[in-house]
Enzyme design. Structure first.
Site, PDB file in Angstrom:
ATOM      1  N   LYS A   1       3.443   6.136   4.173  1.00  0.00           N
ATOM      2  CA  LYS A   1       2.762   5.110   4.253  1.00  0.00           C
ATOM      3  C   LYS A   1       2.105   4.518   5.374  1.00  0.00           C
ATOM      4  O   LYS A   1       1.953   3.378   5.494  1.00  0.00           O
ATOM      5  CB  LYS A   1       3.554   3.910   3.551  1.00  0.00           C
ATOM      6  CG  LYS A   1       4.076   4.227   2.071  1.00  0.00           C
ATOM      7  CD  LYS A   1       5.063   3.056   1.269  1.00  0.00           C
ATOM      8  CE  LYS A   1       5.646   3.723   0.027  1.00  0.00           C
ATOM      9  NZ  LYS A   1       6.430   2.618  -0.452  1.00  0.00           N
TER      10      LYS A   1
ATOM     11  N   ARG B   1      13.481  -3.775  -8.330  1.00  0.00           N
ATOM     12  CA  ARG B   1      12.150  -3.226  -8.435  1.00  0.00           C
ATOM     13  C   ARG B   1      11.617  -3.414  -9.799  1.00  0.00           C
ATOM     14  O   ARG B   1      12.307  -3.017 -10.732  1.00  0.00           O
ATOM     15  CB  ARG B   1      12.257  -1.760  -7.899  1.00  0.00           C
ATOM     16  CG  ARG B   1      12.703  -1.562  -6.427  1.00  0.00           C
ATOM     17  CD  ARG B   1      12.324   0.042  -6.246  1.00  0.00           C
ATOM     18  NE  ARG B   1      12.501   0.345  -4.918  1.00  0.00           N
ATOM     19  CZ  ARG B   1      11.561   0.499  -3.916  1.00  0.00           C
ATOM     20  NH1 ARG B   1      10.359   0.174  -4.376  1.00  0.00           N
ATOM     21  NH2 ARG B   1      11.737   0.837  -2.825  1.00  0.00           N
TER      22      ARG B   1
ATOM     23  N   PRO C   1       0.818  -1.153  -0.035  1.00  0.00           N
ATOM     24  CA  PRO C   1      -0.051  -0.116   0.059  1.00  0.00           C
ATOM     25  C   PRO C   1       0.855   1.208   0.016  1.00  0.00           C
ATOM     26  O   PRO C   1       1.881   1.352   0.626  1.00  0.00           O
ATOM     27  CB  PRO C   1      -0.790  -0.021   1.403  1.00  0.00           C
ATOM     28  CG  PRO C   1      -0.767  -1.676   1.613  1.00  0.00           C
ATOM     29  CD  PRO C   1       0.521  -2.131   1.138  1.00  0.00           C
ATOM     30  N   GLU C   2       0.686   2.073  -0.835  1.00  0.00           N
ATOM     31  CA  GLU C   2       1.256   3.517  -0.907  1.00  0.00           C
ATOM     32  C   GLU C   2       0.571   4.625  -0.569  1.00  0.00           C
ATOM     33  O   GLU C   2      -0.731   4.353   0.191  1.00  0.00           O
ATOM     34  CB  GLU C   2       1.511   3.715  -2.388  1.00  0.00           C
ATOM     35  CG  GLU C   2       2.481   2.492  -2.643  1.00  0.00           C
ATOM     36  CD  GLU C   2       2.892   2.791  -4.504  1.00  0.00           C
ATOM     37  OE1 GLU C   2       3.067   4.004  -4.780  1.00  0.00           O
ATOM     38  OE2 GLU C   2       3.134   1.775  -5.204  1.00  0.00           O
TER      39      GLU C   2
END
Length: 269
Positions: free
Chosen positions: A58, A259, A2-3
């Site tokens: 976050k 990433r 979650p951002e």
């Protein structure tokens, strides 16, 4: 993970349901998810009232009338459900906070945590974080100054929580796409015009994601029609091999420093 938009969605929905309510029950099913022995954690929370819920990057912060704060970081795979034993998902829970008629279930906290902290420790914990990209002080002039003082790859700078707080893999790719910039570009080589486009793209993408409820797959509670509304709005993230909706080219999936990265080489320069 979650951002910023996902945690902001949680903040808004939970504030509507929890602020002013008293904690009537505490269950810790995984002691590693909290920062003290379960009996002490439960004793400190019992009968405390949630006075406010805020967000930093976050993190979600549950402020209590004891002048202590529950600091939540969901990390990878973490989420929450607000409801009853009858409607909760068939998943193991690491922590449960009851509020008389319903319970807030914390799920998937294998890497995440829920820590009870006093103001001084909380301040030290959050001190390394960069500025909030949607705050009033995050102006285009301020951002231009940040860019001038920074070197490195655009994607990696956007996800650096010490530089800007709250942006992760998904929204960094969406921001770069909106700004028509390759995520592999050197940030110190951006022109003033490109820096301006990047700034406005940060606001555009994050505000749109918040308005649509972010990309979390699971609703917060039964009947929650907001959470996850951004799922179908991602234009490049997790769309490797698909056709770009802007130029018709093929969206590329790649990696940078372990990433995931998604972009369109046809219209991002």
């Amino acid at each position: 993970m979650p951002e910023l938009p996902e945690m902001e969605t949680y903040r808004r929905l939970l504030a509507e349901n929890l602020v002013g309510r008293k904690i009537t029950g505490v269950a810790v099913n995984r002691e590693k998810s909290v920062n003290m022995p379960e009996p002490l954690f439960a004793a400190k929370l019992m009968n405390r009232t949630v006075t406010d819920i805020s967000r930093r990057a976050k993190h979600l912060l549950f402020h209590l009338d004891s002048d202590e704060t529950l600091l939540l970081h969901l990390m990878l795979g973490g989420w929450m459900h607000l409801g009853t034993e009858q409607d909760k998902p068939d998943r193991s829970t690491q922590v449960e906070l009851s509020f008389s008629t319903f319970t807030l279930y914390f799920i998937g906290l294998r890497l995440g945590y829920l820590h009870l902290l006093n103001d001084e420790v909380l301040r030290l914990h959050l001190a390394p974080l960069g500025p909030e990209p949607l705050s009033s002080g995050f102006t285009e002039t301020f951002f231009s100054g940040m860019v001038k003082r920074k070197k490195g790859t655009l994607k990696l700078q956007l996800v650096d929580q010490k530089w800007i707080a709250g942006i992760g893999n998904c929204y960094s790719d969406e921001i770069c796409f909106a700004a028509k910039l390759l995520p592999t570009r050197r940030i110190d080589e951006l022109s003033p015009g490109e820096t301006g486009n990047l700034y406005h793209s940060i606001h555009l993408v994050l505000n749109d994601a918040i308005r649509k409820g972010g990309y979390m797959e699971n609703p917060l509670f039964a009947g929650d029609a907001l959470t996850g509304g951004y799922n179908d709005s991602c234009l490049v993230y997790d769309r490797g091999g698909e056709q770009c909706g802007r130029c018709g080219g093929e969206i590329v999936q790649d990696e940078i420093s372990a990433r995931k990265m998604f972009y369109c080489p046809g219209c991002q320069l």
